[in-house]
Design a protein around this motif. Structure first.
Motif, PDB file in Angstrom:
ATOM      1  N   PRO A  32     -28.661 -12.147 -21.884  1.00 34.85           N
ATOM      2  CA  PRO A  32     -29.908 -11.370 -21.937  1.00 34.85           C
ATOM      3  C   PRO A  32     -30.078 -10.510 -20.686  1.00 34.85           C
ATOM      4  CG  PRO A  32     -30.297 -13.657 -22.540  1.00 34.85           C
ATOM      5  CD  PRO A  32     -28.922 -13.597 -21.981  1.00 34.85           C
ATOM      6  N   THR A  33     -30.565  -9.314 -20.889  1.00 37.10           N
ATOM      7  CA  THR A  33     -30.879  -8.436 -19.760  1.00 37.10           C
ATOM      8  C   THR A  33     -32.238  -8.800 -19.192  1.00 37.10           C
ATOM      9  OG1 THR A  33     -31.881  -6.806 -21.216  1.00 37.10           O
ATOM     10  CG2 THR A  33     -29.525  -6.599 -20.832  1.00 37.10           C
ATOM     11  N   TRP A  34     -32.569  -8.144 -18.050  1.00 37.71           N
ATOM     12  CA  TRP A  34     -33.895  -8.394 -17.463  1.00 37.71           C
ATOM     13  C   TRP A  34     -34.989  -7.965 -18.427  1.00 37.71           C
ATOM     14  CZ3 TRP A  34     -32.575  -5.901 -12.064  1.00 37.71           C
ATOM     15  CH2 TRP A  34     -31.647  -6.720 -11.397  1.00 37.71           C
ATOM     16  N   ARG A  35     -34.755  -6.845 -19.079  1.00 38.48           N
ATOM     17  CA  ARG A  35     -35.757  -6.334 -20.024  1.00 38.48           C
ATOM     18  C   ARG A  35     -35.993  -7.342 -21.152  1.00 38.48           C
ATOM     19  NH1 ARG A  35     -37.051  -1.025 -20.706  1.00 38.48           N
ATOM     20  NH2 ARG A  35     -35.122  -0.378 -19.668  1.00 38.48           N
ATOM     21  N   ALA A  84     -39.662  -0.142 -11.319  1.00 42.67           N
ATOM     22  CA  ALA A  84     -39.343  -1.029 -12.434  1.00 42.67           C
ATOM     23  C   ALA A  84     -38.435  -0.340 -13.442  1.00 42.67           C
ATOM     24  CB  ALA A  84     -40.628  -1.486 -13.123  1.00 42.67           C
ATOM     25  N   GLY A  85     -38.708   0.950 -13.744  1.00 44.26           N
ATOM     26  CA  GLY A  85     -37.881   1.644 -14.710  1.00 44.26           C
ATOM     27  C   GLY A  85     -36.445   1.774 -14.240  1.00 44.26           C
ATOM     28  N   GLY A  86     -36.255   2.104 -12.966  1.00 43.16           N
ATOM     29  CA  GLY A  86     -34.896   2.224 -12.467  1.00 43.16           C
ATOM     30  C   GLY A  86     -34.164   0.898 -12.473  1.00 43.16           C
ATOM     31  N   ALA A  87     -34.869  -0.184 -12.059  1.00 37.65           N
ATOM     32  CA  ALA A  87     -34.214  -1.489 -12.025  1.00 37.65           C
ATOM     33  C   ALA A  87     -33.815  -1.951 -13.416  1.00 37.65           C
ATOM     34  CB  ALA A  87     -35.147  -2.510 -11.365  1.00 37.65           C
ATOM     35  N   LEU A  88     -34.738  -1.822 -14.393  1.00 36.54           N
ATOM     36  CA  LEU A  88     -34.423  -2.252 -15.756  1.00 36.54           C
ATOM     37  C   LEU A  88     -33.339  -1.380 -16.364  1.00 36.54           C
ATOM     38  CD1 LEU A  88     -38.005  -2.980 -17.148  1.00 36.54           C
ATOM     39  CD2 LEU A  88     -36.318  -4.619 -16.323  1.00 36.54           C
ATOM     40  N   GLY A  89     -33.391  -0.050 -16.089  1.00 35.16           N
ATOM     41  CA  GLY A  89     -32.358   0.828 -16.610  1.00 35.16           C
ATOM     42  C   GLY A  89     -30.995   0.516 -16.022  1.00 35.16           C
ATOM     43  N   ALA A  90     -30.952   0.195 -14.720  1.00 35.28           N
ATOM     44  CA  ALA A  90     -29.678  -0.160 -14.102  1.00 35.28           C
ATOM     45  C   ALA A  90     -29.111  -1.422 -14.712  1.00 35.28           C
ATOM     46  CB  ALA A  90     -29.875  -0.332 -12.588  1.00 35.28           C
ATOM     47  N   ASN A  91     -29.989  -2.416 -14.967  1.00 32.35           N
ATOM     48  CA  ASN A  91     -29.508  -3.656 -15.574  1.00 32.35           C
ATOM     49  C   ASN A  91     -29.024  -3.423 -17.005  1.00 32.35           C
ATOM     50  OD1 ASN A  91     -30.471  -6.403 -17.192  1.00 32.35           O
ATOM     51  ND2 ASN A  91     -29.404  -6.787 -15.261  1.00 32.35           N
ATOM     52  N   ALA A 103     -25.629   3.185 -11.452  1.00 34.83           N
ATOM     53  CA  ALA A 103     -25.832   3.626 -10.069  1.00 34.83           C
ATOM     54  C   ALA A 103     -26.981   4.617  -9.993  1.00 34.83           C
ATOM     55  CB  ALA A 103     -24.545   4.260  -9.541  1.00 34.83           C
ATOM     56  N   ALA A 104     -27.067   5.541 -10.962  1.00 29.51           N
ATOM     57  CA  ALA A 104     -28.158   6.514 -10.960  1.00 29.51           C
ATOM     58  C   ALA A 104     -29.506   5.837 -11.099  1.00 29.51           C
ATOM     59  CB  ALA A 104     -27.943   7.524 -12.079  1.00 29.51           C
ATOM     60  N   ASN A 105     -29.604   4.858 -11.963  1.00 30.40           N
ATOM     61  CA  ASN A 105     -30.860   4.123 -12.135  1.00 30.40           C
ATOM     62  C   ASN A 105     -31.205   3.326 -10.889  1.00 30.40           C
ATOM     63  OD1 ASN A 105     -31.771   4.792 -14.813  1.00 30.40           O
ATOM     64  ND2 ASN A 105     -30.005   3.668 -15.595  1.00 30.40           N
ATOM     65  N   ALA A 106     -30.182   2.765 -10.233  1.00 29.44           N
ATOM     66  CA  ALA A 106     -30.431   2.027  -8.996  1.00 29.44           C
ATOM     67  C   ALA A 106     -30.977   2.951  -7.917  1.00 29.44           C
ATOM     68  CB  ALA A 106     -29.144   1.350  -8.539  1.00 29.44           C
ATOM     69  N   VAL A 107     -30.399   4.176  -7.821  1.00 30.28           N
ATOM     70  CA  VAL A 107     -30.922   5.140  -6.845  1.00 30.28           C
ATOM     71  C   VAL A 107     -32.363   5.498  -7.174  1.00 30.28           C
ATOM     72  CG1 VAL A 107     -30.652   7.500  -5.994  1.00 30.28           C
ATOM     73  CG2 VAL A 107     -28.647   6.043  -6.269  1.00 30.28           C
ATOM     74  N   THR A 108     -32.641   5.687  -8.449  1.00 32.22           N
ATOM     75  CA  THR A 108     -34.010   6.008  -8.855  1.00 32.22           C
ATOM     76  C   THR A 108     -34.967   4.886  -8.492  1.00 32.22           C
ATOM     77  OG1 THR A 108     -33.112   7.278 -10.699  1.00 32.22           O
ATOM     78  CG2 THR A 108     -35.443   6.693 -10.805  1.00 32.22           C
TER      79      THR A 108
END
Length: 431
Positions: A32-35, A84-91, A103-108
């Motif tokens: 399962p992902t964080w989301r 939160a959006g960047g962290a969930l998107g990166a995961n 990586a882009a989501n983590a930077v965001t």
């Protein structure tokens, strides 16, 4: 620092990540992902569709795999939040194996936190920060210096953001329309099921009514067919037994009459017995008039005498002898009385019953068979059930009453005649 092309590529990847996720046929281990973990925690033990829509709109998933984009058309409230959006998107990107997008989501996710950190470092050590910035500026390449966004680039980014926002709104509208369409489809399906159930119930009722009508018609046909059956077909066993029934009746009717008369005589004799018993008990203490009444009652019973013979008379014997003939005519009589007027069996029965010759033959045959049987039935001895009349006891009570009356009658005094006086002797007599 990243170049403008790299940042633009990251934005493209971010936009592509908002498109609808199409599952593949690949089989792999599920983590399962964080989301999904957050969605499952918010759903708890489950709930209705409103709760599911709320959770999906908040985090983009209800806890099940591959529901992030199906539930929210690719965008949720958590995706709009900077960190939160960047962290969930990166995961999510790591889960899908897309490292550049991760990586882009983590930077965001980290970018909003970098400015406060830099400002804190500058405030804490301004001289050291200036020295480091100068050294970095001296070593920057022209390519690095060109990463500062121009006005046209910022406008392009704003246009891209507006485009993404329009896509999000369109996705939300599509989701609402799909939900409304699903609800209308469910309502239409429920109405169809209700109408179908009503039609099935009506069809069942009609089938049941038809079965009942068929059963009633079949019963009516069976009754009509039974009503048109002649006696010998409707009651075959009884028709075969009629000769024996007639013979038994010829024998049993006289015997029954004799037994009935015997019982009647026994009742008469019983009353006679009880009268004699009462007279015998009352006589010893009776007065002379009562004794005379007892004697008169007993004489009346003695004069009546025993009841008549129990043997059947000629009328009973003649009726008994005719019973076999009557039994042989029962089928024709039944057919004539019960069958419809146009039935051939009724017409045949009427022909027999109105034919004097046919009736005479049946009567003669029946009487010849029934007369001996009637005679035999009338001769059955009934001594085992007959009571003897108390004739001797009656005469005894009469004699006792007469003697009792004579004993109680006083004797009249006997008058003795006076002896005549002797005449005086005369001389002549003496002589």
């Amino acid at each position: 620092m990243a170049t403008f092309d790299e940042r633009w590529s990251a934005l493209d990847e971010l936009g592509s990540g908002l498109t609808r996720y199409e599952p593949t046929q690949e089989l792999r281990a599920y983590t399962p992902t964080w989301r999904e973990r957050i969605g499952a925690w918010l759903m708890g033990d489950g709930g209705g569709q409103p709760k599911r829509d709320l959770v999906a709109g908040l985090v983009g998933s209800t806890g099940l795999p591959s529901t992030a984009r199906r539930d929210t058309a690719g965008l949720s409230l958590a995706d709009i939040l900077p960190v939160a959006g960047g962290a969930l998107g990166a995961n999510d990107a790591l889960r899908e194996g897309d490292d550049p997008r991760a990586a882009a989501n983590a930077v965001t996710a980290v970018a909003p936190l970098a400015a406060p950190l830099v400002r804190g470092v500058i405030a804490a050590a301004p001289k050291t920060t200036a020295a480091v910035a100068g050294a970095l500026g001296a070593t920057m390449t022209p390519a690095d210096a060109g990463t500062r966004l121009t006005r046209e680039q910022r406008q392009q980014l704003e246009v891209e953001r507006q485009r993404l926002e329009a896509q999000r709104q369109a996705a939300e509208a599509e989701a609402r329309m799909r939900a409304q369409t699903d609800m209308e489809r469910m309502q239409a399906e429920a109405e169809f099921q209700r109408q179908r159930a009503a039609q099935d119930a009506e069809l069942q009722r009609q089938m049941e009514a038809q079965r009942q009508r068929d059963a009633e018609e079949a019963a009516a046909r069976a009754r009509d067919a039974e009503a048109r059956m002649p006696f010998r077909e409707r009651f075959p066993d009884l028709a075969a037994a009629l000769p024996f029934i007639g013979a038994g009746a010829a024998f049993g009717f006289p015997a029954a009459v004799k037994a009935g008369r015997t019982l009647y005589n026994n009742r008469t004799i019983g009353r006679w017995d009880r009268a004699v018993d009462r007279a015998a008990e009352a006589l010893p203490g009776a007065s002379k008039p009562a004794a005379r009444g007892i004697a008169a009652e007993m004489r009346a019973l003695d004069e009546i005498g025993p009841p008549g013979s129990a043997k059947p008379g000629w009328g009973v014997m003649g009726a008994s002898a005719a019973l076999p003939a009557e039994a042989s005519l029962i089928p024709q009589e039944y057919d004539y009385l019960m069958l419809p007027a146009d039935d051939p069996n009724r017409q045949a029965a009427a022909a027999i019953l109105t034919d004097p010759i046919e009736l005479a033959k049946r009567a003669a045959t029946g009487v010849m068979a029934g007369a001996p049987l009637a005679k035999l039935g009338s001769e059955i001895p009934m001594g085992w059930m007959e009571r003897a009349p108390p004739i001797a006891r009656t005469k005894g009570v009469i004699e006792a009453a007469d003697a009792y009356v004579a004993q109680r009658t006083p004797r009249a005094p006997v008058k003795r005649k006076a002896k005549p006086k002797a005449a005086p002797k005369t001389d002549a007599a003496e002589e």
